[in-house]
Design a protein around this motif. Structure first.
Motif, PDB file in Angstrom:
ATOM      1  N   GLU A   1       0.864  -1.189   0.000  1.00 15.13           N
ATOM      2  CA  GLU A   1       0.000   0.000   0.000  1.00 15.13           C
ATOM      3  C   GLU A   1       0.900   1.237   0.000  1.00 15.13           C
ATOM      4  N   LEU A   2       0.496   2.241  -0.783  1.00 13.11           N
ATOM      5  CA  LEU A   2       1.223   3.519  -0.800  1.00 13.11           C
ATOM      6  C   LEU A   2       0.303   4.578  -0.227  1.00 13.11           C
ATOM      7  N   ARG A   3       0.797   5.318   0.762  1.00 10.83           N
ATOM      8  CA  ARG A   3       0.015   6.445   1.294  1.00 10.83           C
ATOM      9  C   ARG A   3       0.838   7.705   1.159  1.00 10.83           C
ATOM     10  N   VAL A   4       0.298   8.689   0.439  1.00  9.64           N
ATOM     11  CA  VAL A   4       0.970   9.998   0.358  1.00  9.64           C
ATOM     12  C   VAL A   4       0.382  10.922   1.414  1.00  9.64           C
ATOM     13  N   SER A   5       1.000  12.083   1.590  1.00 13.97           N
ATOM     14  CA  SER A   5       0.590  13.051   2.635  1.00 13.97           C
ATOM     15  C   SER A   5       0.497  12.340   3.987  1.00 13.97           C
ATOM     16  N   THR A   6       1.418  11.432   4.235  1.00 10.55           N
ATOM     17  CA  THR A   6       1.412  10.602   5.451  1.00 10.55           C
ATOM     18  C   THR A   6       2.811  10.653   6.070  1.00 10.55           C
ATOM     19  N   ARG A   7       3.017  11.701   6.830  1.00  3.62           N
ATOM     20  CA  ARG A   7       4.353  11.931   7.418  1.00  3.62           C
ATOM     21  C   ARG A   7       4.464  11.212   8.757  1.00  3.62           C
ATOM     22  N   LEU A   8       5.501  10.400   8.923  1.00  3.00           N
ATOM     23  CA  LEU A   8       5.725   9.741  10.218  1.00  3.00           C
ATOM     24  C   LEU A   8       6.041  10.805  11.259  1.00  3.00           C
ATOM     25  N   GLU A   9       5.311  10.754  12.370  1.00  2.00           N
ATOM     26  CA  GLU A   9       5.574  11.742  13.436  1.00  2.00           C
ATOM     27  C   GLU A   9       5.985  11.096  14.747  1.00  2.00           C
ATOM     28  N   ARG A  10       5.526   9.852  14.995  1.00  2.00           N
ATOM     29  CA  ARG A  10       5.929   9.165  16.233  1.00  2.00           C
ATOM     30  C   ARG A  10       6.167   7.708  15.945  1.00  2.00           C
ATOM     31  N   ALA A  11       7.184   7.129  16.589  1.00  2.00           N
ATOM     32  CA  ALA A  11       7.470   5.701  16.418  1.00  2.00           C
ATOM     33  C   ALA A  11       7.878   5.154  17.785  1.00  2.00           C
ATOM     34  N   GLU A  12       7.057   4.245  18.300  1.00  2.00           N
ATOM     35  CA  GLU A  12       7.372   3.674  19.615  1.00  2.00           C
ATOM     36  C   GLU A  12       7.407   2.162  19.510  1.00  2.00           C
ATOM     37  N   ARG A  13       8.343   1.601  20.216  1.00  2.00           N
ATOM     38  CA  ARG A  13       8.478   0.146  20.233  1.00  2.00           C
ATOM     39  C   ARG A  13       7.518  -0.399  21.291  1.00  2.00           C
ATOM     40  N   GLU A  14       6.632  -1.320  20.888  1.00  2.00           N
ATOM     41  CA  GLU A  14       5.719  -1.967  21.846  1.00  2.00           C
ATOM     42  C   GLU A  14       5.908  -3.459  21.688  1.00  2.00           C
ATOM     43  N   GLY A  15       6.540  -4.111  22.657  1.00  2.00           N
ATOM     44  CA  GLY A  15       6.859  -5.537  22.515  1.00  2.00           C
ATOM     45  C   GLY A  15       7.811  -5.707  21.351  1.00  2.00           C
ATOM     46  N   ASP A  16       7.462  -6.605  20.414  1.00  2.00           N
ATOM     47  CA  ASP A  16       8.381  -6.818  19.288  1.00  2.00           C
ATOM     48  C   ASP A  16       7.878  -6.120  18.020  1.00  2.00           C
ATOM     49  N   ALA A  17       7.100  -5.040  18.200  1.00  2.00           N
ATOM     50  CA  ALA A  17       6.584  -4.321  17.019  1.00  2.00           C
ATOM     51  C   ALA A  17       6.688  -2.812  17.243  1.00  2.00           C
TER      52      ALA A  17
ATOM     53  N   ARG B   1       4.744   0.848  16.976  1.00  2.00           N
ATOM     54  CA  ARG B   1       3.465   1.553  16.871  1.00  2.00           C
ATOM     55  C   ARG B   1       3.802   2.917  16.268  1.00  2.00           C
ATOM     56  N   LEU B   2       3.213   3.192  15.103  1.00  2.00           N
ATOM     57  CA  LEU B   2       3.600   4.373  14.327  1.00  2.00           C
ATOM     58  C   LEU B   2       2.417   5.327  14.218  1.00  2.00           C
ATOM     59  N   ALA B   3       2.697   6.615  14.374  1.00  2.00           N
ATOM     60  CA  ALA B   3       1.627   7.626  14.245  1.00  2.00           C
ATOM     61  C   ALA B   3       2.042   8.636  13.186  1.00  2.00           C
ATOM     62  N   PHE B   4       1.081   8.967  12.317  1.00  2.00           N
ATOM     63  CA  PHE B   4       1.357   9.848  11.182  1.00  2.00           C
ATOM     64  C   PHE B   4       0.641  11.186  11.339  1.00  2.00           C
ATOM     65  N   GLY B   5       1.141  12.182  10.630  1.00  2.00           N
ATOM     66  CA  GLY B   5       0.629  13.557  10.750  1.00  2.00           C
ATOM     67  C   GLY B   5      -0.831  13.680  10.359  1.00  2.00           C
ATOM     68  N   ASN B   6      -1.340  12.770   9.519  1.00  2.00           N
ATOM     69  CA  ASN B   6      -2.741  12.850   9.086  1.00  2.00           C
ATOM     70  C   ASN B   6      -3.673  12.089  10.029  1.00  2.00           C
ATOM     71  N   GLY B   7      -3.144  11.678  11.192  1.00  2.00           N
ATOM     72  CA  GLY B   7      -3.993  11.014  12.188  1.00  2.00           C
ATOM     73  C   GLY B   7      -4.016   9.493  12.064  1.00  2.00           C
ATOM     74  N   GLU B   8      -3.449   8.944  10.979  1.00  2.00           N
ATOM     75  CA  GLU B   8      -3.456   7.480  10.824  1.00  2.00           C
ATOM     76  C   GLU B   8      -2.430   6.841  11.763  1.00  2.00           C
ATOM     77  N   GLU B   9      -2.669   5.565  12.066  1.00  2.00           N
ATOM     78  CA  GLU B   9      -1.696   4.813  12.871  1.00  2.00           C
ATOM     79  C   GLU B   9      -1.441   3.468  12.207  1.00  2.00           C
ATOM     80  N   ALA B  10      -0.296   2.889  12.489  1.00  2.00           N
ATOM     81  CA  ALA B  10       0.017   1.564  11.942  1.00  2.00           C
ATOM     82  C   ALA B  10       0.930   0.829  12.916  1.00  2.00           C
ATOM     83  N   ARG B  11       0.911  -0.488  12.791  1.00  2.03           N
ATOM     84  CA  ARG B  11       1.874  -1.314  13.519  1.00  2.03           C
ATOM     85  C   ARG B  11       2.687  -2.102  12.515  1.00  2.03           C
ATOM     86  N   ALA B  12       3.955  -2.359  12.866  1.00  2.00           N
ATOM     87  CA  ALA B  12       4.802  -3.145  11.960  1.00  2.00           C
ATOM     88  C   ALA B  12       5.943  -3.761  12.749  1.00  2.00           C
TER      89      ALA B  12
END
Ligand SMILES: Cc1cc2nc3c(=O)[nH]c(=O)nc-3n(C[C@H](O)[C@H](O)[C@H](O)COP(=O)(O)OP(=O)(O)OC[C@H]3O[C@@H](n4cnc5c(N)ncnc54)[C@H](O)[C@@H]3O)c2cc1C
Length: 370
Positions: free
Chosen positions: A158-174, A176-187
């Motif tokens: 998946e490609l998301r534009v206008s999606t700037r990474l603003e926070r990245a925290e390690r939770e367990g072995d993954a 947790r990512l937060a982007f400027g447009n309010g979206e979140e993801a885990r990886a």
């Protein structure tokens, strides 16, 4: 809010991020995010578009050489040829250049003044020597970037534009990512392919910056008399003071500047364009009729000017794909293939077999991390 879950999130959809996403997507779930509304807006969209075997030095040459067959096979290269020109008194520089690339697999032929004059009309008398790199080619940068974006998408990324990474925290072995447009993801894995922002993204994720420095490079498009012939080679100063090449009847000229810059939307300075024209007029007797266009971009270098591919030695799940310098287009196929193999723990293949991955590993820079 629904949090999307991926195996790998790649930050930055320039040539680096797009090519790596394309290599990863057949094997894992990939999200490719881009801060701007258009992928390729920053350095990737501003290059001089050549594939030149010597560019970046002898330890970058293996990546360039390994990428050549893929680029040719996909119709991305058009013959150009390159000449590294030297003034009278430049014999030592020519010899040093030959010595630097001896044994690297790069072919360099010496040209004397008569041969040089035939390739560069109007050449001023003090340019008497050159090294020719005949396999140098123009690269279709837009087509290559689109090729990789399409490959990534068709393999499920998946490609998301206008999606700037603003926070990245390690939770367990993954992550947790937060982007400027309010979206979140885990990886599980976070890939830093953020070009000039590579160190800034590392800091967001709690990794120590590696000292990846953006340096501004300027290009001016000139209208000249005479118009450059379509078969004019790429002409580079062996001492690194300029390069120029034809582009659809116009001339692309760079003063080979490397001005330190903060990561930003780089813009050209009048002075750099003036310096470029002054140097150009010392090379040929052509008239400069107009500066039709000018632009600048940031080339980002690690302290040893080699790229950085690999997991951070201290922060779990953080993968560097950065420091592509002035060679990130011409090395993209082999760089992305190698990085994907390292990230996924997959075996090397014919393209990456000749590469020494240790040269590009973040560990080599760990003296900075103590
Ligand atoms: C004038 C000039 C001439 C060049 N000529 C050549 C050449 O002839 N041949 C060659 O091989 N190379 C050349 N290069 C170098 C080449 O262009 C670069 O090596 C390459 O484009 C780097 O690609 P990249 O994806 O690392 O960076 P970029 O294209 O800059 O992509 C990084 C992306 O990351 C995004 N990003 C940053 N932070 C975030 C965040 N927090 N969240 C989400 N996204 C983020 C940015 O918006 C950006 O789009 C040239 C460069 C310049 C400037």
């Amino acid at each position: 809010m629904r949090i999307h879950v991926y195996d790998v999130v790649v930050i930055g959809a320039g040539m680096a991020g797009a090519s790596l996403a394309a290599e990863l997507a057949p094997h894992v779930r990939v999200l490719l995010t881009e801060a701007e509304s258009m992928p390729g807006y920053h350095t990737t969209g501003r290059s001089a578009a050549f594939w030149e075997q010597c560019y970046g030095g002898p330890q970058v040459a293996p990546l360039t050489l390994a990428s050549g067959p893929y680029l040719r096979e996909h119709g991305m290269l058009a013959p150009r040829g390159a000449l590294y020109v030297a003034r009278a008194g430049g014999a030592a520089a020519v010899e040093a250049f030959e010595t630097t690339f001896a044994g690297s697999g790069v072919r360099l032929d010496r040209l004397d003044r008569a041969a040089l004059e035939r390739r560069v009309p109007g050449l001023r008398p003090d340019w008497v020597l050159a090294l020719s790199e005949p396999t140098c080619a123009d690269i279709d940068v837009g087509a290559l970037h689109q090729h990789y974006l399409a490959m990534a998408r068709s393999a499920g990324a998946e490609l998301r534009v206008s999606t700037r990474l603003e926070r990245a925290e390690r939770e367990g072995d993954a992550w947790r990512l937060a982007f400027g447009n309010g979206e979140e993801a885990r990886a599980r894995v976070l890939v830093d392919a953020a070009g000039a922002w590579a160190d800034a993204v590392a800091v967001l994720a709690g990794a120590r910056p590696l000292g990846i420095a953006p340096l501004r490079r300027t290009i001016a498009q000139l209208r000249t008399d005479p118009r450059p012939a379509a078969d004019l080679p790429l002409v580079l100063d062996i001492d690194g003071g300029f390069y120029f090449k034809p582009e659809h009847g116009k001339l692309w000229l760079s003063p080979h500047d490397e001005t330190p810059s903060a990561p930003c939307d780089a813009a050209p300075e009048e002075l750099d364009v003036a310096i470029a024209i002054d140097r150009f007029q010392q090379v040929v007797d052509w008239r400069v009729l107009a500066v039709e266009r000018k632009w600048a971009g940031l080339r980002s270098f690690a302290p040893d000017r080699l790229p950085v591919y690999g997991f951070d030695p201290q922060v779990a799940g953080f993968f560097w794909f950065a420091g592509q310098g002035g060679f990130g287009i011409q090395t993209a196929p082999a760089a992305a293939r190698l990085a994907a193999q390292i990230l996924l723990g997959r075996p090397r293949d014919a393209m990456t077999e000749p590469l020494d991955a240790a040269l590009y590993a973040p560990e080599r820079l760990t003296w900075r991390l103590v």
